[in-house]
Design a protein around this motif. Sequence first.
Motif, PDB file in Angstrom:
ATOM      1  N   ASN A  52       0.817  -1.220   0.000  1.00 12.95           N
ATOM      2  CA  ASN A  52       0.000   0.000   0.000  1.00 12.95           C
ATOM      3  C   ASN A  52       0.849   1.267   0.000  1.00 12.95           C
ATOM      4  O   ASN A  52       0.503   2.254   0.641  1.00 12.95           O
ATOM      5  N   ILE A  53       1.957   1.209  -0.672  1.00 13.63           N
ATOM      6  CA  ILE A  53       2.853   2.361  -0.747  1.00 13.63           C
ATOM      7  C   ILE A  53       2.440   3.292  -1.886  1.00 13.63           C
ATOM      8  O   ILE A  53       2.608   4.497  -1.801  1.00 13.63           O
ATOM      9  N   VAL A  54       1.889   2.733  -2.939  1.00 19.35           N
ATOM     10  CA  VAL A  54       1.448   3.507  -4.102  1.00 19.35           C
ATOM     11  C   VAL A  54      -0.054   3.321  -4.277  1.00 19.35           C
ATOM     12  O   VAL A  54      -0.629   2.351  -3.770  1.00 19.35           O
ATOM     13  N   PRO A  55      -0.728   4.219  -5.006  1.00 19.79           N
ATOM     14  CA  PRO A  55      -2.161   4.034  -5.256  1.00 19.79           C
ATOM     15  C   PRO A  55      -2.422   2.683  -5.928  1.00 19.79           C
ATOM     16  O   PRO A  55      -1.611   2.212  -6.725  1.00 19.79           O
ATOM     17  N   PRO A  56      -3.544   2.039  -5.614  1.00 20.94           N
ATOM     18  CA  PRO A  56      -3.807   0.679  -6.091  1.00 20.94           C
ATOM     19  C   PRO A  56      -3.836   0.527  -7.608  1.00 20.94           C
ATOM     20  O   PRO A  56      -3.543  -0.543  -8.120  1.00 20.94           O
ATOM     21  N   ASP A  57      -4.167   1.572  -8.332  1.00 17.89           N
ATOM     22  CA  ASP A  57      -4.268   1.430  -9.783  1.00 17.89           C
ATOM     23  C   ASP A  57      -2.980   1.758 -10.532  1.00 17.89           C
ATOM     24  O   ASP A  57      -2.916   1.643 -11.747  1.00 17.89           O
ATOM     25  N   THR A  58      -1.921   2.129  -9.831  1.00 19.44           N
ATOM     26  CA  THR A  58      -0.670   2.524 -10.482  1.00 19.44           C
ATOM     27  C   THR A  58      -0.075   1.404 -11.317  1.00 19.44           C
ATOM     28  O   THR A  58       0.267   1.609 -12.488  1.00 19.44           O
ATOM     29  N   PHE A  59       0.052   0.217 -10.755  1.00 14.46           N
ATOM     30  CA  PHE A  59       0.638  -0.901 -11.502  1.00 14.46           C
ATOM     31  C   PHE A  59      -0.182  -1.207 -12.748  1.00 14.46           C
ATOM     32  O   PHE A  59       0.355  -1.398 -13.834  1.00 14.46           O
ATOM     33  N   TYR A  60      -1.499  -1.223 -12.610  1.00 10.67           N
ATOM     34  CA  TYR A  60      -2.360  -1.555 -13.746  1.00 10.67           C
ATOM     35  C   TYR A  60      -2.297  -0.481 -14.830  1.00 10.67           C
ATOM     36  O   TYR A  60      -2.360  -0.790 -16.016  1.00 10.67           O
ATOM     37  N   ASN A  61      -2.156   0.769 -14.438  1.00 14.04           N
ATOM     38  CA  ASN A  61      -1.997   1.839 -15.422  1.00 14.04           C
ATOM     39  C   ASN A  61      -0.702   1.673 -16.206  1.00 14.04           C
ATOM     40  O   ASN A  61      -0.674   1.838 -17.429  1.00 14.04           O
ATOM     41  N   ILE A  62       0.377   1.342 -15.518  1.00 13.85           N
ATOM     42  CA  ILE A  62       1.665   1.143 -16.188  1.00 13.85           C
ATOM     43  C   ILE A  62       1.586  -0.025 -17.161  1.00 13.85           C
ATOM     44  O   ILE A  62       2.019   0.070 -18.312  1.00 13.85           O
ATOM     45  N   VAL A  63       1.028  -1.143 -16.714  1.00 15.33           N
ATOM     46  CA  VAL A  63       0.907  -2.326 -17.575  1.00 15.33           C
ATOM     47  C   VAL A  63       0.008  -2.027 -18.769  1.00 15.33           C
ATOM     48  O   VAL A  63       0.323  -2.393 -19.900  1.00 15.33           O
ATOM     49  N   SER A  64      -1.114  -1.342 -18.537  1.00 15.60           N
ATOM     50  CA  SER A  64      -2.027  -1.012 -19.621  1.00 15.60           C
ATOM     51  C   SER A  64      -1.365  -0.098 -20.649  1.00 15.60           C
ATOM     52  O   SER A  64      -1.519  -0.296 -21.858  1.00 15.60           O
ATOM     53  N   ASN A  65      -0.645   0.907 -20.181  1.00 15.69           N
ATOM     54  CA  ASN A  65       0.045   1.820 -21.098  1.00 15.69           C
ATOM     55  C   ASN A  65       1.122   1.101 -21.884  1.00 15.69           C
ATOM     56  O   ASN A  65       1.306   1.360 -23.079  1.00 15.69           O
ATOM     57  N   ASP A  66       1.839   0.195 -21.240  1.00 14.61           N
ATOM     58  CA  ASP A  66       2.856  -0.585 -21.930  1.00 14.61           C
ATOM     59  C   ASP A  66       2.233  -1.469 -23.010  1.00 14.61           C
ATOM     60  O   ASP A  66       2.726  -1.554 -24.121  1.00 14.61           O
ATOM     61  N   PHE A  67       1.115  -2.112 -22.672  1.00 16.23           N
ATOM     62  CA  PHE A  67       0.428  -2.969 -23.634  1.00 16.23           C
ATOM     63  C   PHE A  67      -0.061  -2.149 -24.829  1.00 16.23           C
ATOM     64  O   PHE A  67       0.097  -2.548 -25.972  1.00 16.23           O
ATOM     65  N   LYS A  68      -0.649  -0.986 -24.548  1.00 19.13           N
ATOM     66  CA  LYS A  68      -1.127  -0.115 -25.639  1.00 19.13           C
ATOM     67  C   LYS A  68       0.020   0.315 -26.539  1.00 19.13           C
ATOM     68  O   LYS A  68      -0.125   0.373 -27.748  1.00 19.13           O
ATOM     69  N   ALA A  69       1.167   0.609 -25.939  1.00 25.94           N
ATOM     70  CA  ALA A  69       2.323   1.079 -26.711  1.00 25.94           C
ATOM     71  C   ALA A  69       2.899  -0.021 -27.603  1.00 25.94           C
ATOM     72  O   ALA A  69       3.295   0.222 -28.733  1.00 25.94           O
ATOM     73  N   CYS A  70       2.954  -1.233 -27.081  1.00 25.11           N
ATOM     74  CA  CYS A  70       3.597  -2.299 -27.855  1.00 25.11           C
ATOM     75  C   CYS A  70       2.648  -2.982 -28.820  1.00 25.11           C
ATOM     76  O   CYS A  70       3.078  -3.548 -29.806  1.00 25.11           O
ATOM     77  N   CYS A  71       1.367  -2.932 -28.552  1.00 27.03           N
ATOM     78  CA  CYS A  71       0.429  -3.743 -29.334  1.00 27.03           C
ATOM     79  C   CYS A  71      -0.541  -2.914 -30.176  1.00 27.03           C
ATOM     80  O   CYS A  71      -1.514  -3.440 -30.675  1.00 27.03           O
ATOM     81  N   SER A  72      -0.279  -1.652 -30.313  1.00 25.21           N
ATOM     82  CA  SER A  72      -1.209  -0.833 -31.115  1.00 25.21           C
ATOM     83  C   SER A  72      -0.631  -0.523 -32.478  1.00 25.21           C
ATOM     84  O   SER A  72       0.468  -0.797 -32.791  1.00 25.21           O
TER      85      SER A  72
END
Length: 72
Positions: A52-72
């Motif tokens: 609980n050091i970072v907001p709960p959605d931070t990891f998912y935002n990073i993964v989602s942005n990475d997926f969008k960048a590599c797979c779009s």
Amino acid sequence: MPYGSQEEAYKNATTLAYLTADTVLAAWMRLKYPHLTVGALASSAPILQFENIVPPDTFYNIVSNDFKACCS
């Protein structure tokens, strides 16, 4: 990244078998039960998410942005 590159790691089912959630669980096990484990190998595990050091959605935002960048 197993096999040194994304292209090699994603090549077939044999190499994809190493890209699992087990490494995330290994890190969690080490954090939760340090008195029972000597160590754990966790590649790209969201370790801070469990503390609980970072907001709960931070990891998912990073993964989602990475997926969008590599797979779009």
